[in-house]
Design an enzyme around this catalytic site. Structure first.
Site, mmCIF file in Angstrom:
data_model
loop_
_atom_site.group_PDB
_atom_site.id
_atom_site.type_symbol
_atom_site.label_atom_id
_atom_site.label_comp_id
_atom_site.label_asym_id
_atom_site.label_seq_id
_atom_site.Cartn_x
_atom_site.Cartn_y
_atom_site.Cartn_z
ATOM 1 N N LYS A 52 -6.513 -0.147 -10.547
ATOM 2 C CA LYS A 52 -7.893 -0.611 -10.300
ATOM 3 C C LYS A 52 -8.902 0.231 -11.079
ATOM 4 O O LYS A 52 -9.939 -0.275 -11.526
ATOM 5 C CB LYS A 52 -8.242 -0.576 -8.805
ATOM 6 C CG LYS A 52 -7.470 -1.538 -7.904
ATOM 7 C CD LYS A 52 -6.903 -2.705 -8.598
ATOM 8 C CE LYS A 52 -5.701 -3.425 -8.129
ATOM 9 N NZ LYS A 52 -4.361 -3.095 -8.368
ATOM 10 N N HIS A 442 -27.770 -15.880 2.531
ATOM 11 C CA HIS A 442 -28.109 -16.499 1.252
ATOM 12 C C HIS A 442 -28.935 -15.517 0.420
ATOM 13 O O HIS A 442 -29.824 -14.876 0.965
ATOM 14 C CB HIS A 442 -28.938 -17.757 1.486
ATOM 15 C CG HIS A 442 -29.383 -18.400 0.197
ATOM 16 N ND1 HIS A 442 -28.512 -19.092 -0.613
ATOM 17 C CD2 HIS A 442 -30.596 -18.421 -0.427
ATOM 18 C CE1 HIS A 442 -29.167 -19.542 -1.679
ATOM 19 N NE2 HIS A 442 -30.425 -19.140 -1.590
HETATM 20 P P1 FAD Z 1 5.683 3.643 -1.843
HETATM 21 O O1 FAD Z 1 4.230 3.621 -2.013
HETATM 22 O O2 FAD Z 1 6.536 3.355 -3.011
HETATM 23 O O3 FAD Z 1 6.028 5.094 -1.300
HETATM 24 C C1 FAD Z 1 7.348 5.518 -1.115
HETATM 25 C C2 FAD Z 1 7.403 7.013 -1.259
HETATM 26 O O4 FAD Z 1 8.686 7.467 -0.851
HETATM 27 C C3 FAD Z 1 7.236 7.472 -2.695
HETATM 28 O O5 FAD Z 1 6.198 8.415 -2.765
HETATM 29 C C4 FAD Z 1 8.581 8.070 -3.060
HETATM 30 O O6 FAD Z 1 8.452 9.183 -3.928
HETATM 31 C C5 FAD Z 1 9.088 8.517 -1.705
HETATM 32 N N1 FAD Z 1 10.549 8.611 -1.619
HETATM 33 C C6 FAD Z 1 11.457 7.695 -2.020
HETATM 34 N N2 FAD Z 1 12.700 8.123 -1.718
HETATM 35 C C7 FAD Z 1 12.568 9.337 -1.117
HETATM 36 C C8 FAD Z 1 13.485 10.277 -0.581
HETATM 37 N N3 FAD Z 1 14.816 10.057 -0.585
HETATM 38 N N4 FAD Z 1 12.985 11.403 -0.047
HETATM 39 C C9 FAD Z 1 11.644 11.645 -0.037
HETATM 40 N N5 FAD Z 1 10.738 10.795 -0.528
HETATM 41 C C10 FAD Z 1 11.202 9.646 -1.056
HETATM 42 N N6 FAD Z 1 -0.224 -3.252 -3.607
HETATM 43 C C11 FAD Z 1 -1.376 -3.698 -3.067
HETATM 44 O O7 FAD Z 1 -1.427 -3.997 -1.872
HETATM 45 N N7 FAD Z 1 -2.518 -3.839 -3.832
HETATM 46 C C12 FAD Z 1 -2.523 -3.532 -5.145
HETATM 47 O O8 FAD Z 1 -3.557 -3.675 -5.805
HETATM 48 C C13 FAD Z 1 -1.332 -3.067 -5.740
HETATM 49 N N8 FAD Z 1 -1.301 -2.748 -7.044
HETATM 50 C C14 FAD Z 1 -0.154 -2.250 -7.583
HETATM 51 C C15 FAD Z 1 -0.151 -1.916 -8.923
HETATM 52 C C16 FAD Z 1 0.992 -1.394 -9.508
HETATM 53 C C17 FAD Z 1 0.978 -1.026 -10.966
HETATM 54 C C18 FAD Z 1 2.155 -1.190 -8.707
HETATM 55 C C19 FAD Z 1 3.400 -0.594 -9.306
HETATM 56 C C20 FAD Z 1 2.164 -1.527 -7.372
HETATM 57 C C21 FAD Z 1 1.009 -2.068 -6.796
HETATM 58 N N9 FAD Z 1 0.973 -2.439 -5.456
HETATM 59 C C22 FAD Z 1 -0.183 -2.923 -4.912
HETATM 60 C C23 FAD Z 1 2.167 -2.321 -4.584
HETATM 61 C C24 FAD Z 1 2.061 -1.072 -3.687
HETATM 62 O O9 FAD Z 1 1.923 0.067 -4.495
HETATM 63 C C25 FAD Z 1 3.279 -0.960 -2.808
HETATM 64 O O10 FAD Z 1 3.468 -2.163 -2.096
HETATM 65 C C26 FAD Z 1 3.120 0.169 -1.807
HETATM 66 O O11 FAD Z 1 2.935 1.392 -2.469
HETATM 67 C C27 FAD Z 1 4.334 0.243 -0.888
HETATM 68 O O12 FAD Z 1 4.178 1.295 -0.023
HETATM 69 P P2 FAD Z 1 5.454 2.048 0.574
HETATM 70 O O13 FAD Z 1 4.907 3.114 1.471
HETATM 71 O O14 FAD Z 1 6.401 1.078 1.129
HETATM 72 O O15 FAD Z 1 6.188 2.685 -0.689
#
Ligand code: FAD
Length: 463
Positions: A52, A442
């Protein structure tokens, strides 16, 4: 065993960090394990936020060149990419440090390192071992690629690479016209790259309402982003400073097609981070695609071990991960909570934005559900005209009997903000009539939502 926690959270993305903070607020002793040095997960580090930031900078540049003239303003525009990237990096740093601050404030403990299960609720991080009364796996996902195409970090990159090019590529091919592909295509096209987007499915943003996708494609196409749908890419080869992408011919018997560009972004979905968790020690098996199966309370096969966010699949969105996290934690604290999966908005932050919530027309037709529909164009709204945001519409699909909203789809400036009203209406089960009878200020773009709701009953005023 070093310590026993009420809750251990694996991963500090929007699923994990929100779970941890809410659990601490509810009085639990919480430990978060995160393998990256910065908190915030994909979203804050290499996803939602940096994309963003780049979209904002590139849009300003584009508008300076293309739109200021019509306002009678003349400005010379040029891009200092290093400065533009430094601004993005600084926003990311502020936000990831902000999570560290929130952990401190809420007394959430945090260990840096990779978590591995050693038993159903025991986690090892290096030589240390931790036990949780409950565990939430929020390990997220990482970019996937296509068979035969390998990321090289230079010419063939994933979304993380495309967020950090050190020069503006003269030309860029993007494989995949999903949200991430289109957003990155917009950034680099606005900054001057010649961008071609290749999508396997017959429409952009697969899964989006088809009429909405078609309108968005037409508008984006006018911005000189070349989008080709129905393209089955078969391979890519980097050679020096260029990449050649090959695809099957348009029809059977046609020769293979080829495109070349300076850079290739492969943006074809995301794979769950489940391989290194040693899930078998917790008695958990992944599905064929690596996602963790959960029941309706987001509990895995292993009692007391939950999974949320990208790691369980479904809509891979930050707010979906956070809502799931809160629901699990509230239930752990003995409260009632659930996620309303029928009303999760999804937004593509192109210009104009594409926003949707609920069912598409295609889903309703497939399910044999009766619906009435109406749309109202941005072009008939005064504020949109003043903003030079005349392209787009708000489309509402509603139940003909109950008048409840079944789905809403918006293409247009600030679509991502406008969809919130319709998501709320769906969440509380409000009727289209209620939206139509609500006073909207509006002149605002929100009047387009009101007029679309009026139009469902054939009562729109300004058309
Ligand atoms: P993640 O954010 O992936 O977090 C998981 C974390 O777990 C990571 O930090 C990782 O390092 C850690 N981890 C993994 N395995 C281990 C382990 N074994 N031990 C310790 N730590 C570990 N979504 C939106 O809603 N709006 C958007 O505008 C948007 N834009 C995006 C743009 C891009 C370029 C990308 C790639 C994604 C975008 N997304 C967006 C998607 C969004 O980023 C994800 O849906 C969201 O981050 C998922 O959250 P999460 O907590 O499930 O996983």
């Amino acid at each position: 065993m070093d310590s026993i926690y009420d809750l251990i959270v694996i991963g500090a993305g929007p699923g994990g960090y929100v779970a941890a903070i809410r659990a601490a607020q509810l009085g639990m002793k919480v430990l978060v394990v995160e393998k990256e040095s910065a908190l915030g997960g994909t979203c804050l580090r290499v996803g939602c936020i940096p994309s963003k930031a780049l979209l904002e900078s590139s849009e300003l540049y584009y508008k300076t060149k293309r739109e200021y003239g019509m306002h009678g303003i003349s400005v010379e525009a040029s891009v200092d990419l290093a400065k533009l990237m430094a601004r993005k990096d600084s926003i990311v740093t502020q936000l990831t440090k902000g999570i560290a601050g929130l952990f401190q404030k809420n007394h959430v403990e945090h260990v840096a390192g990779e978590a591995k299960f050693t038993g159903p609720k025991t986690i090892a991080v290096g030589d240390e071992s931790y036990e949780g009364k409950a565990v939430i796996i929020a390990a997220g996902a990482r970019p996937a690629t296509l068979p035969g195409i390998e990321f090289d970090g230079r010419n063939i990159v994933d979304s993380t690479g495309a967020l950090s090019f050190d020069e503006i590529p003269e030309s860029l091919i993007v494989i995949g016209a999903g949200a991430i592909g289109l957003e990155m295509a917009s950034v680099w096209s606005r900054l001057g790259s010649t961008v071609t987007v290749l999508e396997y499915m017959p429409q952009i943003v697969p899964g989006l309402d088809a009429e909405t996708a078609e309108l968005a494609k037409r508008i984006l196409g006018r911005q000189k982003i070349k989008i080709e749908t129905g393209v089955r890419v078969t391979g890519a080869n980097a050679d020096g400073d260029s990449v050649a992408v090959t695809a099957e011919g348009k029809k059977e018997g046609d020769p293979p097609r080829q495109w070349t560009a300076g850079k290739l972004l492969v943006s074809v979905g995301r794979r769950p981070n489940t391989e290194t968790l040693n899930l078998s020690a917790a008695g958990i098996e992944t599905d064929a695609r690596g996602f963790i199966p959960v029941n309706e309370t987001l509990e895995t096969k292993s009692p007391g071990v939950y999974a949320v966010g990208d790691v369980i699949g479904g809509l891979m969105l930050a707010h979906k991960a956070s809502e799931e996290a809160v629901a699990v934690v509230e239930r752990l604290a003995g409260r009632q909570a659930s996620v309303n999966y029928a009303a999760i908005p999804a937004i593509v932050y192109t210009d104009p934005e594409i926003a949707s919530v609920g069912k598409t027309e295609e889903q309703l037709m497939k399910d044999g559900v009766d619906y009435k529909k109406a749309s109202f164009p941005y072009a008939a709204n005064g504020r949109a005209k003043a903003l030079n945001a005349k392209e787009g519409f708000v489309k509402i699909l509603a139940d003909p009997d109950s008048d409840k909203i079944l789905g809403a789809h918006i293409v247009g400036v600030h679509a991502g903000d406008l969809i919130a009203e319709l998501a709320l209406a769906m969440h509380v089960g409000a009727t289209v009539k209620t939206v139509a009878q609500t006073t909207h200020a509006h002149p605002t773009l929100s009047e387009i939502v009101k007029e679309a709701a009026l139009a469902v009953h054939g009562e729109a005023i300004h058309i």
